[in-house]
Design an enzyme around this catalytic site. Structure first.
Site, PDB file in Angstrom:
ATOM      1  N   SER A  24      18.678  36.331  29.727  1.00  0.00           N
ATOM      2  CA  SER A  24      17.552  35.435  30.002  1.00  0.00           C
ATOM      3  C   SER A  24      17.797  34.588  31.237  1.00  0.00           C
ATOM      4  CB  SER A  24      17.288  34.529  28.798  1.00  0.00           C
ATOM      5  OG  SER A  24      18.445  33.787  28.472  1.00  0.00           O
ATOM      6  N   ASN A 111      22.189  26.843  19.966  1.00  0.00           N
ATOM      7  CA  ASN A 111      20.896  26.673  19.295  1.00  0.00           C
ATOM      8  C   ASN A 111      20.348  25.254  19.431  1.00  0.00           C
ATOM      9  OD1 ASN A 111      21.341  29.292  18.630  1.00  0.00           O
ATOM     10  ND2 ASN A 111      21.672  28.948  16.439  1.00  0.00           N
ATOM     11  N   HIS A 157     -28.702  26.865  29.017  1.00  0.00           N
ATOM     12  CA  HIS A 157     -28.961  28.322  29.120  1.00  0.00           C
ATOM     13  C   HIS A 157     -29.089  28.760  30.587  1.00  0.00           C
ATOM     14  CE1 HIS A 157     -30.063  27.916  24.818  1.00  0.00           C
ATOM     15  NE2 HIS A 157     -30.660  26.813  25.242  1.00  0.00           N
ATOM     16  N   SER A 278     -14.172  37.196  54.130  1.00  0.00           N
ATOM     17  CA  SER A 278     -14.094  38.580  53.683  1.00  0.00           C
ATOM     18  C   SER A 278     -13.640  39.416  54.865  1.00  0.00           C
ATOM     19  CB  SER A 278     -15.469  39.038  53.197  1.00  0.00           C
ATOM     20  OG  SER A 278     -15.577  40.435  53.314  1.00  0.00           O
ATOM     21  N   LYS A 284     -19.443  35.949  54.842  1.00  0.00           N
ATOM     22  CA  LYS A 284     -18.992  35.372  53.572  1.00  0.00           C
ATOM     23  C   LYS A 284     -17.968  34.261  53.699  1.00  0.00           C
ATOM     24  CE  LYS A 284     -18.511  37.861  49.991  1.00  0.00           C
ATOM     25  NZ  LYS A 284     -18.429  38.885  48.956  1.00  0.00           N
ATOM     26  N   ASN A 286     -15.759  32.673  50.739  1.00  0.00           N
ATOM     27  CA  ASN A 286     -15.551  32.870  49.303  1.00  0.00           C
ATOM     28  C   ASN A 286     -14.825  31.704  48.639  1.00  0.00           C
ATOM     29  OD1 ASN A 286     -16.733  35.400  49.504  1.00  0.00           O
ATOM     30  ND2 ASN A 286     -14.772  36.401  49.967  1.00  0.00           N
ATOM     31  N   GLU A 291     -12.235  30.792  41.867  1.00  0.00           N
ATOM     32  CA  GLU A 291     -12.187  32.062  41.141  1.00  0.00           C
ATOM     33  C   GLU A 291     -10.806  32.289  40.526  1.00  0.00           C
ATOM     34  OE1 GLU A 291     -14.649  35.333  43.301  1.00  0.00           O
ATOM     35  OE2 GLU A 291     -14.020  33.882  44.803  1.00  0.00           O
ATOM     36  N   TYR A 318      17.274  29.531  13.488  1.00  0.00           N
ATOM     37  CA  TYR A 318      17.188  30.160  14.804  1.00  0.00           C
ATOM     38  C   TYR A 318      17.226  31.683  14.702  1.00  0.00           C
ATOM     39  CZ  TYR A 318      18.074  31.590  19.598  1.00  0.00           C
ATOM     40  OH  TYR A 318      17.964  32.184  20.827  1.00  0.00           O
ATOM     41  N   LYS A 326      10.259  30.787  26.526  1.00  0.00           N
ATOM     42  CA  LYS A 326      10.356  30.112  27.827  1.00  0.00           C
ATOM     43  C   LYS A 326       9.406  30.626  28.893  1.00  0.00           C
ATOM     44  CE  LYS A 326      14.949  29.096  26.571  1.00  0.00           C
ATOM     45  NZ  LYS A 326      14.787  30.065  25.427  1.00  0.00           N
TER      46      LYS A 326
HETATM   47  N1  ARG Z   1      19.252  32.164  25.454  1.00  0.00           N
HETATM   48  C1  ARG Z   1      19.097  31.749  24.117  1.00  0.00           C
HETATM   49  C2  ARG Z   1      17.640  31.273  23.883  1.00  0.00           C
HETATM   50  O1  ARG Z   1      16.989  31.059  24.827  1.00  0.00           O
HETATM   51  C3  ARG Z   1      20.032  30.627  23.813  1.00  0.00           C
HETATM   52  C4  ARG Z   1      20.360  30.497  22.376  1.00  0.00           C
HETATM   53  C5  ARG Z   1      21.153  31.666  21.955  1.00  0.00           C
HETATM   54  N2  ARG Z   1      21.687  31.487  20.647  1.00  0.00           N
HETATM   55  C6  ARG Z   1      22.257  32.459  20.002  1.00  0.00           C
HETATM   56  N3  ARG Z   1      22.691  32.192  18.819  1.00  0.00           N
HETATM   57  N4  ARG Z   1      22.395  33.645  20.525  1.00  0.00           N
HETATM   58  O2  ARG Z   1      17.192  31.124  22.781  1.00  0.00           O
END
Ligand code: ARG
Length: 457
Positions: A24, A111, A157, A278, A284, A286, A291, A318, A326
């Site tokens: 991540s 966590n 309307h 355009s 035009k 725009n 939009e 968790y 995220k």
């Molecule tokens: N990258 C994880 C998240 O965004 C962090 C927490 C990970 N916890 C775990 N027990 N693997 O949730």
């Protein structure tokens, strides 16, 4: 290959697909500075409580500050094989200050760490959105001040309904965005609660001091239950829902302005610098910003539905699914902030075309008023509605507008019509008759202006 911080019980390295699929850091590095802030507070508390030696805590804090600097200057090397922002920073700390860096994670779990950083982020971005909404509200107030003496048709309307003072429209959206702001403010109370110190799910078996970390991090409350603190994302959903509602409002106003900017309506002119041309049709200009506000609303709704769906089947506490909380938020924050800024610029820059709006505000838009006139003279409303309907049909057959009618003609439809009925053919007169609280009469619009001038100064 990087050695995993959790690698102790594993006899072989992680499959490369798994590394790619589960990482991540490519997006959660957005939380880096909040993560460091949380870690510094945690380390200081560990030292103060004697859970780790003071000098170790100081080394950790110093190392984290150096990493913070590297990140801010863009020198930090993010590694996907280290999974997430938290592991990247912790590993870098250990590399920088040695094994003592490994003491940072005492009495803490990712966590509680991740949701602490996320809440710090949400607090700051909520405040940023509130500030931007205030700017938009000020722009609407200024445009309302400029347009008190312009009358325009209002629609139901998308049919011409009744004349209003244009300021009344801008003040309507001021109310709308004010409620958006209130919703974000209200949600802030629930964001502003600290999960840190909840451990993996059950709390912590070291003598930690959560009051100290909460104070250092600026959280006004501490979460009472460690399961709740690590497992729940309803506050994130609430934030996304506020973003979605706000986008729906921005999108709806965009639609008005797109219509008004069309050649057919020509109620407003948008400044050149906020429109685009355009590549093929030279005539035009725009309204792309509007939009795109309208178009980008979809992805924010999508983010809300995505997160609602992520949490719906999760057992306490968790689960890794929660890592999916995220990206929708980062995307919504960027989208909402950009859209509010865009709308603010458009409102500031748009130029009303007074004559065109005025002439569209008259005519059959005044039919209700003619009916109400008869009601005031004692005719039942249903009957009056019918009489005026006949007048409309009579004029339409002759291709005439309502303003062209004479008193003699009116009298042919009802003996109740008198000289003063002709005043009702002036849209300013008609708008100003709507003096009920909240109505569009000039005196009421000026009251609204005064209210907001005091509120927003
Ligand atoms: N990258 C994880 C998240 O965004 C962090 C927490 C990970 N916890 C775990 N027990 N693997 O949730």
């Amino acid at each position: 290959m990087e050695k995993k911080l959790w690698g102790g019980r594993f006899s072989e390295g992680t499959d490369q697909f798994v590394e790619e699929f589960t990482e991540s850091v490519s997006f959660d590095k957005e939380l880096a500075l909040y993560d460091i802030k949380g870690s510094i507070a945690h380390a200081r508390m560990l030292g103060k409580q004697g859970i780790i030696p003071q000098e170790d805590a100081e080394k950790i804090i110093k190392g984290l500050k150096e990493i913070e600097k590297e990140i801010k200057e863009g020198r930090f090397q993010w590694k996907k094989e280290l999974e997430d922002v938290h592991m990247n920073i912790e590993k870098a700390l250990i590399e920088k200050i040695g094994a003592v860096g490994g003491k940072l994670h005492t009495g803490r779990s990712r966590n509680d760490q991740v949701i602490t950083a996320f809440r710090l982020y949400l607090k700051e971005e909520t405040q940023n959105i509130i500030n931007l909404l205030r700017e938009l509200k000020k722009a609407l107030l200024e445009k309302a001040e400029e347009t008190v003496d312009i009358v325009m048709p209002a629609y139901t309307h998308l049919q011409r309904a009744q004349p209003i003072r244009m300021a009344h429209y801008f003040l309507a959206y001021l109310e709308v965005y004010n409620r958006d702001e209130e919703r974000f403010r209200d949600c802030l109370k629930r964001i502003d609660q600290m999960p840190l110190g909840s451990g993996a799910l059950a709390g912590v078996d070291f003598p930690i001091d959560r009051n100290q970390t909460a104070q250092e991090l600026g959280f006004s409350q501490i979460m009472r239950n460690s399961l709740d603190a690590t497992a729940s994302r309803d506050v994130v959903i609430e934030f996304l829902s506020n973003c979605a509602v706000c986008m729906s409002n921005l999108s709806r106003q965009s639609e008005d302005l797109i219509i008004w900017n069309s050649t057919e309506f020509s109620f407003v002119e948008l400044p050149d610098k906020l429109t685009t041309g355009s590549s093929i049709m030279p005539q035009k200009k725009n309204p792309d910003v509007l939009e795109l506000i309208r178009g980008k609303t979809g992805r924010v709704y999508g983010g809300l539905v995505a997160l609602l769906t992520v949490v719906k089947g999760l057992p306490m506490a968790y689960n890794r699914d929660l890592q999916e909380d995220k990206e929708p938020v980062f995307d919504a924050v960027r989208t909402v902030k950009g859209s509010i800024i865009g709308m603010t610029k458009i409102v500031q820059g748009l130029k009303p075309k007074k004559e065109i709006m005025e002439s569209s505000a008259g005519g059959f838009a005044l039919a209700t008023d003619l009916a109400n006139y008869l009601v005031q003279k004692g005719m039942p409303f249903r009957e009056a509605h019918h009489v005026v309907g006949q007048i409309v049909a009579y004029l339409t057959q002759q291709d005439r507008q309502l303003e062209s009618i004479t008193l003699d003609e009116l009298k042919r439809f009802s003996g109740l019509f008198d000289e003063d009925a002709l005043k009702l053919l002036d849209p300013y007169y008609v708008a100003d008759a709507r003096k009920s609280f909240g109505g569009t009469a000039k005196e009421r619009v000026l009251e609204q202006l005064k209210y907001w001038e005091e509120k927003l100064q």
